[in-house]
Design a protein around this motif. Sequence first.
Motif, PDB file in Angstrom:
ATOM      1  N   ILE A  73     -18.196   8.189  -8.740  1.00 23.41           N
ATOM      2  CA  ILE A  73     -17.127   7.634  -9.295  1.00 23.41           C
ATOM      3  C   ILE A  73     -17.631   6.448  -9.684  1.00 23.41           C
ATOM      4  CG2 ILE A  73     -14.355   7.187  -9.459  1.00 23.41           C
ATOM      5  CD1 ILE A  73     -13.833   9.479  -7.877  1.00 23.41           C
ATOM      6  N   HIS A  74     -17.935   5.868 -10.782  1.00 20.89           N
ATOM      7  CA  HIS A  74     -17.688   3.890 -11.136  1.00 20.89           C
ATOM      8  C   HIS A  74     -16.350   3.796 -11.364  1.00 20.89           C
ATOM      9  CE1 HIS A  74     -18.996   0.839 -13.111  1.00 20.89           C
ATOM     10  NE2 HIS A  74     -18.218   0.902 -14.362  1.00 20.89           N
ATOM     11  N   CYS A  75     -15.858   2.744 -10.941  1.00 19.08           N
ATOM     12  CA  CYS A  75     -14.959   1.177 -11.698  1.00 19.08           C
ATOM     13  C   CYS A  75     -15.689   0.441 -11.911  1.00 19.08           C
ATOM     14  CB  CYS A  75     -14.008   0.971 -10.370  1.00 19.08           C
ATOM     15  SG  CYS A  75     -13.059   2.144  -9.655  1.00 19.08           S
ATOM     16  N   PRO A  76     -15.215   0.318 -13.907  1.00 13.02           N
ATOM     17  CA  PRO A  76     -15.534  -0.954 -14.577  1.00 13.02           C
ATOM     18  C   PRO A  76     -15.415  -2.373 -14.066  1.00 13.02           C
ATOM     19  CG  PRO A  76     -14.336   0.703 -15.954  1.00 13.02           C
ATOM     20  CD  PRO A  76     -14.841   1.199 -14.788  1.00 13.02           C
ATOM     21  N   ARG A  77     -14.192  -1.887 -13.077  1.00 14.43           N
ATOM     22  CA  ARG A  77     -13.131  -3.429 -13.290  1.00 14.43           C
ATOM     23  C   ARG A  77     -12.078  -3.107 -11.953  1.00 14.43           C
ATOM     24  NH1 ARG A  77     -11.333  -1.184 -18.006  1.00 14.43           N
ATOM     25  NH2 ARG A  77     -11.937  -3.521 -18.995  1.00 14.43           N
ATOM     26  N   PHE A  78     -12.293  -4.636 -11.128  1.00 12.42           N
ATOM     27  CA  PHE A  78     -11.213  -4.065 -10.386  1.00 12.42           C
ATOM     28  C   PHE A  78      -9.564  -4.261 -10.477  1.00 12.42           C
ATOM     29  CE2 PHE A  78      -8.338  -7.172  -7.282  1.00 12.42           C
ATOM     30  CZ  PHE A  78      -8.669  -6.591  -6.339  1.00 12.42           C
ATOM     31  N   GLU A  79      -9.094  -4.673 -11.803  1.00 13.73           N
ATOM     32  CA  GLU A  79      -7.566  -5.038 -11.965  1.00 13.73           C
ATOM     33  C   GLU A  79      -7.341  -3.475 -12.514  1.00 13.73           C
ATOM     34  OE1 GLU A  79      -9.326  -7.110 -13.019  1.00 13.73           O
ATOM     35  OE2 GLU A  79      -9.342  -8.594 -12.032  1.00 13.73           O
ATOM     36  N   GLY A  80      -6.070  -2.740 -12.253  1.00 16.86           N
ATOM     37  CA  GLY A  80      -5.241  -1.836 -12.455  1.00 16.86           C
ATOM     38  C   GLY A  80      -6.645  -0.655 -12.209  1.00 16.86           C
ATOM     39  N   SER A  81      -7.306  -0.656 -11.111  1.00 16.14           N
ATOM     40  CA  SER A  81      -8.091   0.712 -10.771  1.00 16.14           C
ATOM     41  C   SER A  81      -8.298   1.175  -9.437  1.00 16.14           C
ATOM     42  CB  SER A  81      -9.873  -0.090 -10.310  1.00 16.14           C
ATOM     43  OG  SER A  81      -9.674  -0.931 -10.094  1.00 16.14           O
ATOM     44  N   ILE A  82      -8.798   2.116  -8.932  1.00 19.10           N
ATOM     45  CA  ILE A  82      -8.126   2.657  -8.031  1.00 19.10           C
ATOM     46  C   ILE A  82      -9.091   1.968  -6.821  1.00 19.10           C
ATOM     47  CG2 ILE A  82     -10.782   3.981  -7.457  1.00 19.10           C
ATOM     48  CD1 ILE A  82      -9.632   6.184  -6.219  1.00 19.10           C
ATOM     49  N   ILE A  83      -9.832   0.398  -7.077  1.00 19.04           N
ATOM     50  CA  ILE A  83     -10.565  -0.896  -6.056  1.00 19.04           C
ATOM     51  C   ILE A  83      -9.790  -1.114  -5.599  1.00 19.04           C
ATOM     52  CG2 ILE A  83     -11.800  -1.948  -5.500  1.00 19.04           C
ATOM     53  CD1 ILE A  83     -13.871  -0.237  -7.052  1.00 19.04           C
ATOM     54  N   GLU A  84      -8.625  -1.628  -6.503  1.00 16.46           N
ATOM     55  CA  GLU A  84      -7.191  -2.233  -6.703  1.00 16.46           C
ATOM     56  C   GLU A  84      -6.489  -1.823  -5.529  1.00 16.46           C
ATOM     57  OE1 GLU A  84      -4.737  -5.001  -8.752  1.00 16.46           O
ATOM     58  OE2 GLU A  84      -5.337  -3.484 -10.210  1.00 16.46           O
ATOM     59  N   ASP A  85      -6.222  -0.192  -5.163  1.00 16.85           N
ATOM     60  CA  ASP A  85      -5.328   0.314  -5.005  1.00 16.85           C
ATOM     61  C   ASP A  85      -5.755  -0.277  -3.182  1.00 16.85           C
ATOM     62  OD1 ASP A  85      -3.448   0.650  -6.585  1.00 16.85           O
ATOM     63  OD2 ASP A  85      -4.013   2.815  -7.426  1.00 16.85           O
ATOM     64  N   PHE A  86      -7.219   0.292  -3.061  1.00 17.95           N
ATOM     65  CA  PHE A  86      -7.830   0.100  -2.039  1.00 17.95           C
ATOM     66  C   PHE A  86      -7.706  -0.704  -1.467  1.00 17.95           C
ATOM     67  CE2 PHE A  86     -10.405   3.901   0.208  1.00 17.95           C
ATOM     68  CZ  PHE A  86     -10.483   4.589  -1.185  1.00 17.95           C
ATOM     69  N   ASP A  87      -8.520  -2.072  -2.095  1.00 22.75           N
ATOM     70  CA  ASP A  87      -7.797  -3.198  -1.764  1.00 22.75           C
ATOM     71  C   ASP A  87      -6.824  -3.952  -0.970  1.00 22.75           C
ATOM     72  OD1 ASP A  87      -9.105  -5.600  -0.678  1.00 22.75           O
ATOM     73  OD2 ASP A  87      -7.235  -6.242  -2.616  1.00 22.75           O
ATOM     74  N   SER A  88      -5.456  -2.787  -1.334  1.00 22.68           N
ATOM     75  CA  SER A  88      -4.570  -3.426  -0.933  1.00 22.68           C
ATOM     76  C   SER A  88      -3.926  -2.297   0.378  1.00 22.68           C
ATOM     77  CB  SER A  88      -3.074  -3.012  -2.128  1.00 22.68           C
ATOM     78  OG  SER A  88      -2.120  -3.344  -1.612  1.00 22.68           O
ATOM     79  N   MET A  89      -4.834  -1.362   0.196  1.00 19.69           N
ATOM     80  CA  MET A  89      -4.497  -0.741   1.547  1.00 19.69           C
ATOM     81  C   MET A  89      -5.337  -1.023   2.919  1.00 19.69           C
ATOM     82  SD  MET A  89      -5.825   2.019   3.844  1.00 19.69           S
ATOM     83  CE  MET A  89      -6.783   3.302   2.215  1.00 19.69           C
ATOM     84  N   ILE A  90      -6.407  -1.534   2.215  1.00 21.55           N
ATOM     85  CA  ILE A  90      -7.070  -2.144   3.582  1.00 21.55           C
ATOM     86  C   ILE A  90      -6.453  -3.190   4.182  1.00 21.55           C
ATOM     87  CG2 ILE A  90      -8.805  -3.058   4.412  1.00 21.55           C
ATOM     88  CD1 ILE A  90     -10.911  -1.215   1.823  1.00 21.55           C
ATOM     89  N   ARG A  91      -6.117  -3.842   3.082  1.00 20.81           N
ATOM     90  CA  ARG A  91      -5.437  -5.540   4.106  1.00 20.81           C
ATOM     91  C   ARG A  91      -3.719  -4.920   4.643  1.00 20.81           C
ATOM     92  NH1 ARG A  91      -9.522  -6.335   1.412  1.00 20.81           N
ATOM     93  NH2 ARG A  91     -10.134  -5.540   3.071  1.00 20.81           N
ATOM     94  N   GLN A  92      -3.138  -3.906   4.290  1.00 14.83           N
ATOM     95  CA  GLN A  92      -2.153  -3.904   5.087  1.00 14.83           C
ATOM     96  C   GLN A  92      -2.070  -2.809   6.611  1.00 14.83           C
ATOM     97  OE1 GLN A  92       1.267  -1.567   2.947  1.00 14.83           O
ATOM     98  NE2 GLN A  92      -0.244  -1.966   1.114  1.00 14.83           N
ATOM     99  N   LEU A  93      -3.533  -2.008   6.258  1.00 12.58           N
ATOM    100  CA  LEU A  93      -4.106  -1.906   7.595  1.00 12.58           C
ATOM    101  C   LEU A  93      -4.819  -2.824   8.594  1.00 12.58           C
ATOM    102  CD1 LEU A  93      -4.589   1.089   9.058  1.00 12.58           C
ATOM    103  CD2 LEU A  93      -7.450   0.796   7.922  1.00 12.58           C
ATOM    104  N   GLU A  94      -5.563  -3.834   8.012  1.00 14.31           N
ATOM    105  CA  GLU A  94      -6.237  -4.711   8.889  1.00 14.31           C
ATOM    106  C   GLU A  94      -4.361  -4.989   9.538  1.00 14.31           C
ATOM    107  OE1 GLU A  94      -8.264  -7.457   6.160  1.00 14.31           O
ATOM    108  OE2 GLU A  94      -9.496  -5.543   6.295  1.00 14.31           O
ATOM    109  N   TYR A  95      -3.770  -5.670   8.700  1.00 13.85           N
ATOM    110  CA  TYR A  95      -3.037  -6.172   8.989  1.00 13.85           C
ATOM    111  C   TYR A  95      -1.561  -5.476  10.114  1.00 13.85           C
ATOM    112  CZ  TYR A  95       1.717  -8.618   9.822  1.00 13.85           C
ATOM    113  OH  TYR A  95       3.014  -9.592   9.983  1.00 13.85           O
TER     114      TYR A  95
END
Length: 527
Positions: free
Chosen positions: A184-206
């Motif tokens: 799966i290619h994500c052409p942008r950060f905003e509104g993509s599965i990548i943004e969802d991943f980033d949010s989840m990873i930050r919560q996990l790190e915390y």
Amino acid sequence: MSSAVVLSLIAVLCAWLVHRLRRAGSRERGLPPGPPTFPLIGNLHQFPTSFAHLKFTKWAQVYGDIISVKLGPQTVIVLSSPRLVHECIDLRSATTSDRPSLHIAKLLYDDNEEIAIARYGPTWKALRRAAHDILSHEACMKHLPIQHAEASQLMYDLLERPKGLYTHIYRYSASVILSVVAGIHCPRFEGSIIEDFDSMIRQLEYIMRPGGSPPVDLIPLLKHIPSRWALWKTKAREVRAAQEKLFFGILDHCVDRIKRDERNDCFLEYVLDHQSRYGLDYRKMAYLGGTLLMAGSDTTAVFLRWFVACMVTHPDVQMRAQQEIDEIIGLDRSPVLNNIERLPYLRAIINEVHRFRPVTPTAMPHTTTADERVGDFLIPKGATIFMNVWAIYHHEDYFDNPELFDPERYMRSELGAKPGADTTGLRNDLGFGGGRRICPGSNLASNSISLNTMNLLWAFRFLPRKDEVTGFPIPIDLNSYTGGLVVFPTPFQCEIIPRSEAKADLIREQFTAALPTFELFEQHTSL
């Protein structure tokens, strides 16, 4: 039984309990030295909840390159020399490849489904074997087309929207591993599965950071606190739900693509085809793919951010690297991966960024499954071992002026070490871990790092941003960063300027030429 005898027995029992409690946090005979302990809690009150590498390094300067820290009855060993890391982690990997058993991890994951923190055993070996098959050096050569395409988009994004440096780099890093693992290619950060991943990873790190949850592993009674009074339990459930939604959604998508006969040779397709070989159920396959995505998206992005920060703050280094690139690559084409072998100064910069600001300065902790002796010291069964990568890379015994960013050290020596230094066990990739737990994605990450450092210096000049009021350059503080397992530079500002109009035109042309490659990886959002 007389009351005198009963009282005597109670007194003996109390004395025994007091003795056991006093010894609970004490350093047992034979352990390496370390900071003084406090009864019952040991060094728990001193153990760092952030910037652990700095605290470990201070202790190493006082007590030596192998120290012990007591967290109640538990023992932590910190290794701060390459020789000790090689001896304990690499040569004795049969007994030092386990991971700590953490209660918070049990709330987040079922048994041994997360490859990075899974206990050493048959399930972890199956996960590791599957990851190695698709991320080996040879296998990574097949992923070069999508890495080159994604790198061309990173240059295009920086050309068109240079103020989005942080998200552009993260989008690149996450989209590469998402393409390789899930197709799966994500052409942008905003509104993509990548943004969802980033949010989840930050919560996990915390929640996974030291201090992010109570010391349940030391005080098991805490696990019985009702959820309404334990915010950490609620957070763990939320992170687990977010992970399951993302991980299973990605694997389900791969299954649907196979049914439609629209394969693109990604990692999860391969694992689904060879499920019986690895003995992984559907859940473990989903979590294998998801955890590889989490690990791969962060580490490369953090390295590239540090790289840009070092180029802005060291214009002489940037200029020399660009001269080398111009001489070897030329002006009418952008680099390809194998050009890195002809660019010794650029390779020196990459090694120096790894040394100067290692992305994981304490690496992932190991746990022993048997007693081991190192010299005169005991490393007991069940001890947690940290590789203090930061201390090694900033140790004056190995490096001249270790606090300076100086790629020249790697022009003088392959390992950057000063003359006469004992380099036993010293590696340029200690941040990837060691022994049987070394990062399986290191080949893919190294390719991304090499390709993008070449591209960025070939294409752009990186300059300090000037204050709009005073006109003075806004400084970047290389000592300002977050303090978790992964060390992120504090967001900084810089100017990103194409080195020529001809290069800008070529960047646009190459991005257009890459669009057919992206189509193979299911471009969901129009570019």
